[in-house]
Design a protein around this motif. Sequence first.
Motif, PDB file in Angstrom:
ATOM      1  N   THR B 134       0.833  -1.207   0.000  1.00 26.58           N
ATOM      2  CA  THR B 134       0.000   0.000   0.000  1.00 26.58           C
ATOM      3  C   THR B 134       0.868   1.257   0.000  1.00 26.58           C
ATOM      4  OG1 THR B 134      -0.259  -0.286   2.379  1.00 26.58           O
ATOM      5  CG2 THR B 134      -2.072  -0.984   1.007  1.00 26.58           C
ATOM      6  N   LEU B 135       2.105   1.138   0.499  1.00 29.83           N
ATOM      7  CA  LEU B 135       3.044   2.268   0.373  1.00 29.83           C
ATOM      8  C   LEU B 135       3.162   2.671  -1.093  1.00 29.83           C
ATOM      9  CD1 LEU B 135       5.761   3.800   1.699  1.00 29.83           C
ATOM     10  CD2 LEU B 135       6.900   1.961   0.515  1.00 29.83           C
ATOM     11  N   ALA B 136       3.317   1.678  -1.975  1.00 27.76           N
ATOM     12  CA  ALA B 136       3.427   1.959  -3.412  1.00 27.76           C
ATOM     13  C   ALA B 136       2.062   2.320  -3.993  1.00 27.76           C
ATOM     14  CB  ALA B 136       4.009   0.750  -4.130  1.00 27.76           C
ATOM     15  N   LEU B 137       1.042   1.562  -3.617  1.00 22.84           N
ATOM     16  CA  LEU B 137      -0.292   1.753  -4.202  1.00 22.84           C
ATOM     17  C   LEU B 137      -0.846   3.148  -3.904  1.00 22.84           C
ATOM     18  CD1 LEU B 137      -2.736   0.234  -5.600  1.00 22.84           C
ATOM     19  CD2 LEU B 137      -3.611  -0.088  -3.297  1.00 22.84           C
ATOM     20  N   LEU B 138      -0.792   3.549  -2.622  1.00 23.82           N
ATOM     21  CA  LEU B 138      -1.428   4.808  -2.235  1.00 23.82           C
ATOM     22  C   LEU B 138      -0.641   6.003  -2.747  1.00 23.82           C
ATOM     23  CD1 LEU B 138      -2.463   3.705   1.353  1.00 23.82           C
ATOM     24  CD2 LEU B 138      -3.914   3.874  -0.660  1.00 23.82           C
ATOM     25  N   ARG B 139       0.704   5.889  -2.767  1.00 20.91           N
ATOM     26  CA  ARG B 139       1.498   6.962  -3.365  1.00 20.91           C
ATOM     27  C   ARG B 139       1.169   7.030  -4.860  1.00 20.91           C
ATOM     28  NH1 ARG B 139       3.732  11.214  -1.176  1.00 20.91           N
ATOM     29  NH2 ARG B 139       4.698   9.991   0.473  1.00 20.91           N
ATOM     30  N   GLY B 140       0.954   5.855  -5.452  1.00 13.12           N
ATOM     31  CA  GLY B 140       0.555   5.807  -6.854  1.00 13.12           C
ATOM     32  C   GLY B 140      -0.766   6.520  -7.081  1.00 13.12           C
ATOM     33  N   PHE B 141      -1.731   6.303  -6.168  1.00 13.55           N
ATOM     34  CA  PHE B 141      -3.016   7.004  -6.269  1.00 13.55           C
ATOM     35  C   PHE B 141      -2.810   8.519  -6.194  1.00 13.55           C
ATOM     36  CE2 PHE B 141      -5.727   3.242  -4.557  1.00 13.55           C
ATOM     37  CZ  PHE B 141      -5.757   2.719  -5.834  1.00 13.55           C
ATOM     38  N   ALA B 142      -1.901   8.930  -5.317  1.00 14.28           N
ATOM     39  CA  ALA B 142      -1.625  10.369  -5.193  1.00 14.28           C
ATOM     40  C   ALA B 142      -1.147  10.923  -6.534  1.00 14.28           C
ATOM     41  CB  ALA B 142      -0.587  10.619  -4.111  1.00 14.28           C
ATOM     42  N   TYR B 143      -0.268  10.185  -7.212  1.00 17.43           N
ATOM     43  CA  TYR B 143       0.233  10.633  -8.516  1.00 17.43           C
ATOM     44  C   TYR B 143      -0.884  10.616  -9.555  1.00 17.43           C
ATOM     45  CZ  TYR B 143       5.136  11.029  -7.322  1.00 17.43           C
ATOM     46  OH  TYR B 143       6.312  11.445  -6.781  1.00 17.43           O
ATOM     47  N   ILE B 144      -1.778   9.619  -9.473  1.00 15.88           N
ATOM     48  CA  ILE B 144      -2.893   9.565 -10.417  1.00 15.88           C
ATOM     49  C   ILE B 144      -3.790  10.798 -10.219  1.00 15.88           C
ATOM     50  CG2 ILE B 144      -5.017   8.314 -10.997  1.00 15.88           C
ATOM     51  CD1 ILE B 144      -3.524   5.727 -10.392  1.00 15.88           C
ATOM     52  N   LEU B 145      -4.017  11.186  -8.953  1.00 11.77           N
ATOM     53  CA  LEU B 145      -4.882  12.332  -8.669  1.00 11.77           C
ATOM     54  C   LEU B 145      -4.274  13.632  -9.172  1.00 11.77           C
ATOM     55  CD1 LEU B 145      -6.198  11.780  -5.019  1.00 11.77           C
ATOM     56  CD2 LEU B 145      -7.448  11.539  -7.159  1.00 11.77           C
ATOM     57  N   LEU B 146      -2.995  13.831  -8.888  1.00 18.32           N
ATOM     58  CA  LEU B 146      -2.416  15.160  -9.076  1.00 18.32           C
ATOM     59  C   LEU B 146      -1.328  15.200 -10.146  1.00 18.32           C
ATOM     60  CD1 LEU B 146      -3.499  17.519  -7.573  1.00 18.32           C
ATOM     61  CD2 LEU B 146      -1.570  17.423  -6.024  1.00 18.32           C
ATOM     62  N   GLY B 147      -0.827  14.044 -10.567  1.00 16.48           N
ATOM     63  CA  GLY B 147       0.263  14.064 -11.541  1.00 16.48           C
ATOM     64  C   GLY B 147       1.456  14.814 -10.991  1.00 16.48           C
ATOM     65  N   ASP B 148       2.140  15.591 -11.829  1.00 19.24           N
ATOM     66  CA  ASP B 148       3.300  16.317 -11.303  1.00 19.24           C
ATOM     67  C   ASP B 148       2.998  17.796 -11.071  1.00 19.24           C
ATOM     68  OD1 ASP B 148       2.989  16.957 -13.901  1.00 19.24           O
ATOM     69  OD2 ASP B 148       5.007  16.375 -14.553  1.00 19.24           O
ATOM     70  N   LYS B 149       1.698  18.152 -11.035  1.00 17.81           N
ATOM     71  CA  LYS B 149       1.417  19.564 -10.773  1.00 17.81           C
ATOM     72  C   LYS B 149       1.305  19.813  -9.279  1.00 17.81           C
ATOM     73  CE  LYS B 149      -3.518  19.060 -11.328  1.00 17.81           C
ATOM     74  NZ  LYS B 149      -4.747  19.414 -11.972  1.00 17.81           N
ATOM     75  N   ALA B 150       1.262  21.086  -8.941  1.00 14.13           N
ATOM     76  CA  ALA B 150       1.143  21.475  -7.538  1.00 14.13           C
ATOM     77  C   ALA B 150      -0.005  22.463  -7.405  1.00 14.13           C
ATOM     78  CB  ALA B 150       2.443  22.100  -7.055  1.00 14.13           C
ATOM     79  N   VAL B 151      -0.751  22.328  -6.312  1.00 14.52           N
ATOM     80  CA  VAL B 151      -1.804  23.298  -6.010  1.00 14.52           C
ATOM     81  C   VAL B 151      -1.285  24.145  -4.857  1.00 14.52           C
ATOM     82  CG1 VAL B 151      -4.186  23.612  -5.288  1.00 14.52           C
ATOM     83  CG2 VAL B 151      -3.569  21.676  -6.734  1.00 14.52           C
ATOM     84  N   ALA B 152      -1.362  25.464  -5.010  1.00 15.16           N
ATOM     85  CA  ALA B 152      -0.713  26.295  -3.987  1.00 15.16           C
ATOM     86  C   ALA B 152      -1.636  27.312  -3.330  1.00 15.16           C
ATOM     87  CB  ALA B 152       0.487  27.017  -4.579  1.00 15.16           C
ATOM     88  N   ASP B 153      -2.629  27.806  -4.029  1.00 14.60           N
ATOM     89  CA  ASP B 153      -3.367  28.959  -3.489  1.00 14.60           C
ATOM     90  C   ASP B 153      -4.472  28.548  -2.526  1.00 14.60           C
ATOM     91  OD1 ASP B 153      -4.492  27.687  -5.594  1.00 14.60           O
ATOM     92  OD2 ASP B 153      -5.464  29.452  -6.461  1.00 14.60           O
ATOM     93  N   PHE B 154      -4.061  28.111  -1.341  1.00 13.46           N
ATOM     94  CA  PHE B 154      -5.055  27.739  -0.335  1.00 13.46           C
ATOM     95  C   PHE B 154      -5.530  28.994   0.394  1.00 13.46           C
ATOM     96  CE2 PHE B 154      -2.974  23.724  -1.136  1.00 13.46           C
ATOM     97  CZ  PHE B 154      -4.064  22.881  -1.217  1.00 13.46           C
ATOM     98  N   PRO B 155      -6.780  28.952   0.929  1.00 10.45           N
ATOM     99  CA  PRO B 155      -7.315  30.158   1.578  1.00 10.45           C
ATOM    100  C   PRO B 155      -6.473  30.545   2.798  1.00 10.45           C
ATOM    101  CG  PRO B 155      -8.729  28.258   1.989  1.00 10.45           C
ATOM    102  CD  PRO B 155      -7.741  27.845   0.949  1.00 10.45           C
ATOM    103  N   PRO B 156      -6.269  31.861   2.989  1.00 10.44           N
ATOM    104  CA  PRO B 156      -5.365  32.318   4.055  1.00 10.44           C
ATOM    105  C   PRO B 156      -5.810  31.907   5.445  1.00 10.44           C
ATOM    106  CG  PRO B 156      -6.465  34.155   2.942  1.00 10.44           C
ATOM    107  CD  PRO B 156      -6.745  32.938   2.137  1.00 10.44           C
ATOM    108  N   GLU B 157      -7.142  31.810   5.675  1.00 10.55           N
ATOM    109  CA  GLU B 157      -7.538  31.458   7.047  1.00 10.55           C
ATOM    110  C   GLU B 157      -7.071  30.042   7.410  1.00 10.55           C
ATOM    111  OE1 GLU B 157      -9.517  32.329   4.606  1.00 10.55           O
ATOM    112  OE2 GLU B 157     -11.427  31.242   4.534  1.00 10.55           O
TER     113      GLU B 157
END
Lengths: 343, 345
Positions: B134-157
Amino acid sequence: MFPTHKNEFKSGSTGLGWLNVFLRSREASLVLLIAVLTTVTTALNPRFLSPQSLKDLMLNVSIIALLVLGQTVIILMRQIDLSISSIVGITAFLSGTLFLNHPGIPSLVVVAIAILAGLLLGAINAALIAWGKIPALITTLGTLYIFRGANYAWVHGRQVNAANVPGSFLAIGTATFLGIPILTWIVLILLVIFAIGLRQYRAGREYYAIGSNPTAAVLAGINVSRRIATGFAISGAIAGLAGALWLARFGTVDATAGEGIELTVITSTVVGGVAITGGVGTVVGAVLGALLLSVFSSTLVFLRVPSFWQQAFQGAMLLLAIALDAYLAHRHAMRSRVKWSHV
Amino acid sequence: MSQNQTGTSTRRLARRVSWETMLAGLLAIAILGGALVNRDFLTVENWSNLLANFVEIALMALPLSLIVITGEIDLSVASILGLSSSLLGLLWEAKVAMPLAILLCLLLGAAAGALNGFLIVRFRLPSLAVTIGTLALLRGFAYILLGDKAVADFPPEYTAFGIGVIPFTFIPMPFALFIILAVVFWILLHHTTVGRRLYAIGGNQTAALFSGVDLKRLKMLLFIASGAISALAGIVYTFRFSSSRADNGTGFELSAIAAVFLGGVTVQGGKGTVTGVVLSLLLIGIINNVLTLADVANEILRIVTGSLLIASILLPNLIASTRERWRVRQRLREIAKFGAASTAK
């Protein structure tokens, strides 16, 4: 009277019996799976079986298959070696710097030094596990990071390029003999040696004995600590060789060489039928496992599945293989219990 | 005879100096050393920094120590962290309301933990092998969800929660979360029947089963808790760095496991305390902080964490084997003395 081996086969030779026999030979089912996968992918994309893509496939699988040999010995003993990827990283860069700093050094000497360095790092694992009595998982998880950290500190952002490596050495990864790359030949020869050694020789059988029942192995007079230590030294030496070959295959090496391949190697080994609970499996099966994984990832590439899916598939295959092994072992246990109840 | 008595009394003393006391001593030495080596060490800013820096690992270490006490292990914690962080980024990008997104992340973490628990408990598969998978599987799911992009603009609060401190103190807000959970786990392990049962499972699984401990359910719940809290760690990480990436927290399992073992939880299970784990977390946090203040490179930190992990098991083993050898020698001497006395007769 007691059911003999023959009778058992006969009684099970209904429609499902054939499947049973097949499932019992992991090697046969792996070959079948590889064949099916290849056929389907070729039907969808005929370029899959082109000489160039076959050669790429062989090169891709070779280094993993080599590491699988060492890992098989380890997993047979119910141990695990996570540190191999870091050993590959160190020895790959070591080989590169040897060529860089000593122009004209014979390739064989470089390979020998890489193997020695790997052996030394493996011996550290061996000492901690066999005499320090630290579980292999903890030890090699620790050394995975220690070796990689040391590698980063040593490499310090430098890089070895193909221009620094003599062409004769790079030929290991490019030249072919009878259509098969030299790199693959090296792995095939080692595969034969390991297969015979584990099957025919006393030392090889002891690895199986330790894995199937450690207590019984001690009572049978096997020096378990020394066997385990030898196993980790072998795994290290193999990783050292893999490091040198990594340089020959890719030409360019930086501090990240080999990062993360321990997961691929362990998955291949377990998919190849070497039970994670020890004592069961062959190197041939394990190498077929590596081949299956490699064909599978090429299939994904040919079917244009995003590369991000690769790791998830690998994890899923590892889980499936563990579950399958447990299921087979459980059924085997149930069956022998029924057999003994006659007595 | 008299020699024998001093022998037992030193042994008794050695037994009384618990692992926790030793850790507390080491902690005092580390704080003292840090203060002597670096003038910035004992400042308020540094301490809130220090505590914030290991809060994710601290969170994951709590359920992990309970899992190790029952004789199992969970290597997938850091992958669940990455998966939860990726999902949070994805949901936020899809304009999902933040409280709902957080809830979904926690649920996903719990589900991931349930997958571990299901495979381990229901199919009786070794937890080590399952959680490597599951170490490999779940990290794999993370890559499937987001690929190599990054989300940065989270709300300040929310990012303010990640980097803020509790008013009038130097304690970072995420660390308060850890303190609350640590107290909950401390009560659970040391003052409830559930805790006693966990020790019983680790001590002797079969005996626990025969005395009516529902160990399947307990283990299942532990893995679910581990998944949910690792997901919580992923949320904290995302807000703290205001960044959601598939590779967030790669390798954190090493530090979490190191903290658990250094905290005196034994590999064989059945032993260990929450106090010990908290002390070892602080110790690792301080060592990392002192080294960072001294401008030691990141890769050296890796070496230190790896060495701590190995040392935390090697040292007790060496102490135990020396003690054992010493005991055997003592016994042999007694036998020899007895033999000499009987032949003299």
